[in-house]
Design a protein around this motif. Structure first.
Motif, PDB file in Angstrom:
ATOM      1  N   ASP A  86       0.845  -1.195   0.000  1.00  0.00           N
ATOM      2  CA  ASP A  86       0.000   0.000   0.000  1.00  0.00           C
ATOM      3  C   ASP A  86       0.881   1.245   0.000  1.00  0.00           C
ATOM      4  N   VAL A  87       0.622   2.132  -0.945  1.00  0.00           N
ATOM      5  CA  VAL A  87       1.396   3.368  -1.050  1.00  0.00           C
ATOM      6  C   VAL A  87       0.651   4.467  -0.295  1.00  0.00           C
ATOM      7  N   PRO A  88       1.264   5.064   0.696  1.00  0.00           N
ATOM      8  CA  PRO A  88       0.580   6.116   1.464  1.00  0.00           C
ATOM      9  C   PRO A  88       0.149   7.272   0.556  1.00  0.00           C
ATOM     10  N   GLY A  89      -1.076   7.758   0.762  1.00  0.00           N
ATOM     11  CA  GLY A  89      -1.574   8.930   0.050  1.00  0.00           C
ATOM     12  C   GLY A  89      -2.263   8.634  -1.261  1.00  0.00           C
ATOM     13  N   TYR A 144       1.749  -0.184  -9.292  1.00  0.00           N
ATOM     14  CA  TYR A 144       2.872  -0.142  -8.350  1.00  0.00           C
ATOM     15  C   TYR A 144       4.199  -0.152  -9.100  1.00  0.00           C
ATOM     16  N   SER A 145       4.262  -0.923 -10.187  1.00  0.00           N
ATOM     17  CA  SER A 145       5.484  -0.952 -10.996  1.00  0.00           C
ATOM     18  C   SER A 145       5.717   0.393 -11.682  1.00  0.00           C
ATOM     19  N   ILE A 146       4.634   1.024 -12.168  1.00  0.00           N
ATOM     20  CA  ILE A 146       4.761   2.353 -12.787  1.00  0.00           C
ATOM     21  C   ILE A 146       5.251   3.359 -11.748  1.00  0.00           C
ATOM     22  N   TYR A 147       4.662   3.303 -10.572  1.00  0.00           N
ATOM     23  CA  TYR A 147       5.054   4.213  -9.490  1.00  0.00           C
ATOM     24  C   TYR A 147       6.538   4.052  -9.171  1.00  0.00           C
ATOM     25  N   ASN A 148       6.996   2.825  -9.029  1.00  0.00           N
ATOM     26  CA  ASN A 148       8.416   2.594  -8.738  1.00  0.00           C
ATOM     27  C   ASN A 148       9.300   2.985  -9.914  1.00  0.00           C
ATOM     28  N   GLY A 149       8.815   2.786 -11.140  1.00  0.00           N
ATOM     29  CA  GLY A 149       9.593   3.166 -12.311  1.00  0.00           C
ATOM     30  C   GLY A 149       9.819   4.660 -12.398  1.00  0.00           C
ATOM     31  N   VAL A 150       8.780   5.458 -12.109  1.00  0.00           N
ATOM     32  CA  VAL A 150       8.923   6.923 -12.127  1.00  0.00           C
ATOM     33  C   VAL A 150       9.916   7.350 -11.056  1.00  0.00           C
ATOM     34  N   PHE A 173      16.937   2.442  -3.721  1.00  0.00           N
ATOM     35  CA  PHE A 173      16.247   3.307  -2.759  1.00  0.00           C
ATOM     36  C   PHE A 173      15.076   2.551  -2.142  1.00  0.00           C
ATOM     37  N   ASN A 174      14.560   3.074  -1.052  1.00  0.00           N
ATOM     38  CA  ASN A 174      13.348   2.553  -0.427  1.00  0.00           C
ATOM     39  C   ASN A 174      12.193   3.483  -0.773  1.00  0.00           C
ATOM     40  N   ASN A 175      11.128   2.912  -1.326  1.00  0.00           N
ATOM     41  CA  ASN A 175       9.987   3.758  -1.686  1.00  0.00           C
ATOM     42  C   ASN A 175       9.164   4.100  -0.449  1.00  0.00           C
ATOM     43  N   SER A 176       8.101   4.850  -0.631  1.00  0.00           N
ATOM     44  CA  SER A 176       7.308   5.311   0.502  1.00  0.00           C
ATOM     45  C   SER A 176       6.569   4.173   1.192  1.00  0.00           C
ATOM     46  N   ALA A 177       6.439   3.019   0.517  1.00  0.00           N
ATOM     47  CA  ALA A 177       5.794   1.857   1.131  1.00  0.00           C
ATOM     48  C   ALA A 177       6.784   1.003   1.918  1.00  0.00           C
ATOM     49  N   GLY A 178       8.065   1.351   1.853  1.00  0.00           N
ATOM     50  CA  GLY A 178       9.078   0.622   2.600  1.00  0.00           C
ATOM     51  C   GLY A 178       9.798  -0.452   1.820  1.00  0.00           C
ATOM     52  N   ASP A 179       9.432  -0.667   0.557  1.00  0.00           N
ATOM     53  CA  ASP A 179      10.107  -1.678  -0.260  1.00  0.00           C
ATOM     54  C   ASP A 179      11.408  -1.135  -0.835  1.00  0.00           C
ATOM     55  N   GLU A 180      12.412  -1.994  -0.885  1.00  0.00           N
ATOM     56  CA  GLU A 180      13.674  -1.620  -1.516  1.00  0.00           C
ATOM     57  C   GLU A 180      13.553  -1.855  -3.018  1.00  0.00           C
ATOM     58  N   VAL A 181      13.944  -0.855  -3.803  1.00  0.00           N
ATOM     59  CA  VAL A 181      13.810  -0.911  -5.252  1.00  0.00           C
ATOM     60  C   VAL A 181      15.188  -0.784  -5.869  1.00  0.00           C
ATOM     61  N   TYR A 182      15.528  -1.711  -6.747  1.00  0.00           N
ATOM     62  CA  TYR A 182      16.772  -1.629  -7.507  1.00  0.00           C
ATOM     63  C   TYR A 182      16.675  -2.596  -8.676  1.00  0.00           C
TER      64      TYR A 182
END
Length: 884
Positions: free
Chosen positions: A349-352, A419-425, A470-479
């Motif tokens: 879940d992405v806050p906001g 969620y993938s689009i959000y992390n991609g941006v 980086f860690n996104n706003s949901a707490g997942d590590e993205v790389y």
């Protein structure tokens, strides 16, 4: 003439730069007059392009040279829930622009186009992103601010490949949000391609682990009829076979019918129907993306409506397929998927995001070309001041709530693609941040050019995208990994469909390739809701029933490995697991139970006082010992009587005492063998019995010599007396002592455990150490007995009163009979029964000596004292004759 032409060409060459500068402004004005297809645009210093799929209706596509078949349009128009993909991109850009630390003093913008899953539209959108807005002229862009930095797209692998063929030429980073094809991992062929979805290999491993967890080994497989489906089948089959999982059938998903009379679709329909209904497999794995499985979805809907296919199947879908697409528009049912399990790219879940969705309305002046079509479709209302009207219908107020929509229309929770689009941006934003930081550092050291937006080129982002973390706003590590793929794993979702076709998705498991060994796959079995046909029990999908513990599988000839027979384990072996491939032998100190499914400790088996046989033998030993003691006491009490004196009372004392010890030594054989008891058993028995038999031999020889000595002038008188009898007993006994000493010195007996002779028992026994020594002891006793028997037999006609040889003959006959029968019986028994045979032989032979030699004398002493007189003995001796 030639010179004039040369001067004219030279003049044109000199005027060309001036002409290009002059016509730049008119060309930029042309984009107002000759626009390309519309987009959702927001100005910014850096533009993130978006080529998304199936957001607006195909009915609006008048530019198709060959419009889809009317039947196709009837069923496949708009996918309203995919509008969330647009909103996720917009939401991510808004959050980045509001972040004062990520890209300070820099604004992100976007240009979003629709691909419609059409190669033509995909190429057109790709070229449009490379051109000035509203004017598609490749390699020409008169905008000074809107610099294209990266492109998000596409949803399917085919769309992504088409985009990459254009964007890769310009080295523009492309980040896909739903492409799984393995070919896209080839960095040589697609160096500018990244994707926010993981590799398919962890998903395939997760499928295998899921089958293993629920013990499903007989499954159906339906794959899309394209290269991706073929690749998936070729990858999954060896993995399933390696883990003893068999495929009941493999079918290709039916294509979308071009008309209601499509014969090819009918053939595929019938073949798939036969495979599903005729198989015992309760689990069916489906692979393919949303577009390639439209025909399968139509097939399942039609089959359910006509009740042709039982709904009680467990459908397991891969992350590529969102089977809720098109459901609401076409009124397709989701009931066949109740209890289904699906793999999905991991999301949180992405806050906001929910709050952002609640602010939407169709009248907001933000240039969103999608929202009015979306609002008109999902709320079935007329949008004011637009062509989206419904005759006789209500007008859209703008206050309709998205939360009231069913999940098949729109979800408030960010979907896996969104969620993938959000992390991609965000990955692009972090790469830009790293790029600016690097250029600022170089500028500060004087090693770089002046930092200007115009100097930033898209290809410069690649080294920073590859290393972004980086860690996104949901707490997942993205790389990204070395292949430009996301490191995220897969969630396992359980679909719960209600009677009104609404549904919820419950996360019941996870596949994480980054987890420690043994924790890559997790599943919460208790949280799964199965199809109602299974009554909330785990479905059984096997070719044959499992072989229970105690049985082993045997493959049926000509059938897959998963189809087998169950046969009991051979005697002496067990199988303690279901579907065992082989049976195992128990450890030596254990044996199989009755069901042959576990090993249990063997019983320690020896002749004990507690069991009836041991108690009876011990009782007889004590009884005979008591009788022997009484006889000995009687002889001592009447030691001066003629009958006691006439029978060599000293030898009688020795014989009675040795018989008493013989009876008592049998008690050493009862009880658990120990080191001392094993040493004493046979040696004590051999020596004591040798003393007894030697005493009988001495008594026999004494009687014979006594009658010999009565003849006038006999020289035998000097041999009479205690010296002779003592010499016989000592010499004969010492030989036996010597044999036993050699035995104990070379190979002494020791406690031994025989674990093989009897199933379920450990025979605790004394190992004789040397069978030769044991039989030498018995043989020597037999030799003494035979000698005694022979002498007594020859002297059997001596006068009755003194003639003890008859009784000795009979006693030796009993003795020899007992021990001759002992040998075969002893050799044919094992364990405690072998010990019991030896005890019985000891008691029987000893009792024979006691009864045959001493009972007649006891009879005279106790019952006929009148015969126990010197006169009576003298009278009897005169009446007899000596015959030898």
């Amino acid at each position: 003439m030639i010179f004039r032409v040369f001067l004219l060409l030279l003049l044109l060459l000199l005027l060309l730069p001036w002409a290009i500068g002059k016509i730049r402004m008119p060309m930029c004005l042309m984009k107002k007059l000759f626009p390309t297809h519309s987009d959702y645009y927001r100005q910014g210093d850096h533009i993130i392009g978006g080529i998304l799929s199936q957001v607006i209706s195909m009915l609006d596509l008048e530019s198709f040279q060959q419009p889809p078949h009317p039947w196709y349009i009837k069923y496949f128009m708009l996918v309203p829930k995919n509008y969330q993909h647009v909103l996720a991109l917009v939401f991510a850009v808004n959050k980045i622009n509001q972040d004062p630390e990520l890209l300070p003093n820099i604004t992100l913008g976007f240009r979003i186009y629709e691909s419609f899953f059409s190669p033509r539209k995909t190429y057109e959108s790709s070229f449009t992103l490379l051109s000035t807005r509203y004017l598609m002229i490749p390699n020409y862009n008169c905008d000074t601010q809107d610099k294209l930095s990266a492109v998000i797209g596409g949803l399917g692998s085919e769309t992504s490949i088409q985009m990459a063929s254009i964007l890769g030429i310009y080295k523009i980073p492309q980040i896909s949000y739903g492409s799984f094809h393995a070919m896209l991992s080839n960095k040589f062929q697609f160096p500018s391609f990244y994707r926010m979805v993981p590799n398919e290999i962890p998903q395939s491993l997760g499928l295998v682990r899921l089958m293993q967890h629920f013990k499903w080994n007989w499954i159906g497989l339906i794959a899309s009829d394209d290269d991706s489906g073929e690749k998936f089948v070729q990858t999954l089959k060896p993995m399933l076979t390696k883990n003893s999982i068999c495929i009941a059938f493999t079918e290709r998903a039916p294509h979308v019918p071009s008309s209601s009379m499509d014969h090819a679709f009918r053939e595929q329909h019938f073949k798939l129907y036969s495979s599903i209904t005729q198989t015992k497999a309760e689990v069916i794995v489906v692979y393919g993306d949303t577009d390639s499985l439209l025909g399968l979805k139509l097939f399942l809907h039609a089959s359910y409506q006509t009740a042709l296919i039982p709904i009680g199947k467990v459908w397991i879908t891969t992350a590529q397929w969102d089977f809720t697409s098109y459901i609401a528009l076409n009124r397709w049912t989701l009931k066949p998927f109740h209890g289904a399990l699906s793999f999905a790219v991991h999301t949180e879940d992405v806050p906001g995001f929910r709050d952002f969705l609640r602010t939407l309305n169709p009248y907001q002046p933000q240039g969103d070309i999608f929202i009015q079509r979306f609002w008109h479709t999902v709320f079935n209302c007329s949008v004011l001041y637009s062509s989206l009207t419904i005759k006789g219908g209500r007008n859209c107020s703008g206050k309709e709530e998205l939360e009231s929509l069913p999940g098949s229309d729109f979800e408030m929770k960010m979907s896996r693609q969104s969620y993938s689009i959000y992390n991609g941006v965000y990955a692009v934003a972090h790469a830009l941040h790293a790029l600016y930081a690097s250029k600022s550092k170089k500028e500060a050291t004087g090693k770089g050019h002046r930092l200007e937006l115009q100097n930033i080129q898209p290809w410069e982002l690649h080294p920073f995208l590859k290393n972004v973390r980086f860690n996104n706003s949901a707490g997942d590590e993205v790389y990204f990994d070395e292949n430009g793929e996301s490191s995220a794993g897969y969630d396992i979702l359980n679909w719960i469909v209600f009677p009104n076709d609404s549904f919820i998705k419950v996360k019941v498991g996870h596949v994480d390739p980054r987890a420690p060994v043994g924790q890559e796959f997790t599943i919460n079995e208790a949280a799964i809701v199965w199809n109602s046909r299974f009554n909330q029990t785990v479905p059984w999908s096997r070719c044959t029933d499992s072989c229970h513990p105690g049985y082993v599988r045997t493959v049926r000839e000509g059938e897959p490995l998963c189809c087998y027979n169950c046969v009991p384990c051979p005697e002496g072996t067990i199988s303690n697991q279901t579907d065992a491939d082989h049976c195992d032998r128990c450890p030596e100190d254990q044996y199989p139970n009755k069901d042959q499914d576990k090993c249990i400790p063997k019983f320690m088996d020896f002749l004990s006082y507690e069991e009836p046989l041991g108690f009876v033998l011990a009782s007889f030993a004590l009884l005979f010992s008591l009788l022997t003691g009484l006889v000995l006491g009687m002889f001592i009490k009447h030691r001066d009587t003629p009958i006691v004196r006439a029978n060599n009372r000293e030898l009688s004392y020795v014989l009675l005492f040795s018989l008493l010890l013989c009876f008592l030594c049998s008690l050493v054989f009862i009880g658990q063998p120990g080191r001392v008891t094993c040493l004493l058993r046979q040696t004590a028995f051999g020596v004591i019995f040798s003393v007894s038999v030697s005493s009988v031999l001495a008594k026999t020889i004494t009687v014979v010599l006594a009658f010999k000595a009565t003849k006038p002038g006999a020289s035998m008188r000097k041999w009479l007396g205690r010296r002779l009898s003592g010499s016989i007993i000592i010499s004969c006994s010492l030989i036996q002592v010597g044999i036993c000493a050699v035995w104990l010195g070379t190979a002494p007996p020791f406690p031994d455990l025989d674990m093989k002779s009897e199933a379920g028992h450990i025979l605790v026994q004394c190992n004789e150490g040397s069978n030769t020594a044991f039989y030498c002891v018995l043989g020597y006793m037999g030799f003494l007995a035979i000698v005694s028997f022979t002498v007594a037999f020859l002297a059997r006609k001596l006068p009755d009163t003194f003639n003890e040889t008859k009784f000795i003959t009979f006693s030796m006959l009993v003795f020899c009979s007992v021990w001759v029968s002992f040998i075969p019986t002893y050799l044919s028994t094992k364990g405690k029964y072998m010990v019991a045979v030896e005890i019985f032989s000891i008691l029987a032979s000893s009792a024979g000596l006691l009864g045959c030699i001493f009972i007649p004398k006891c009879y005279i002493i106790v019952l006929r004292p009148d015969l126990n007189t010197r006169e009576q003995l003298a009278r009897k001796s005169k009446s007899g004759t000596l015959e030898l």
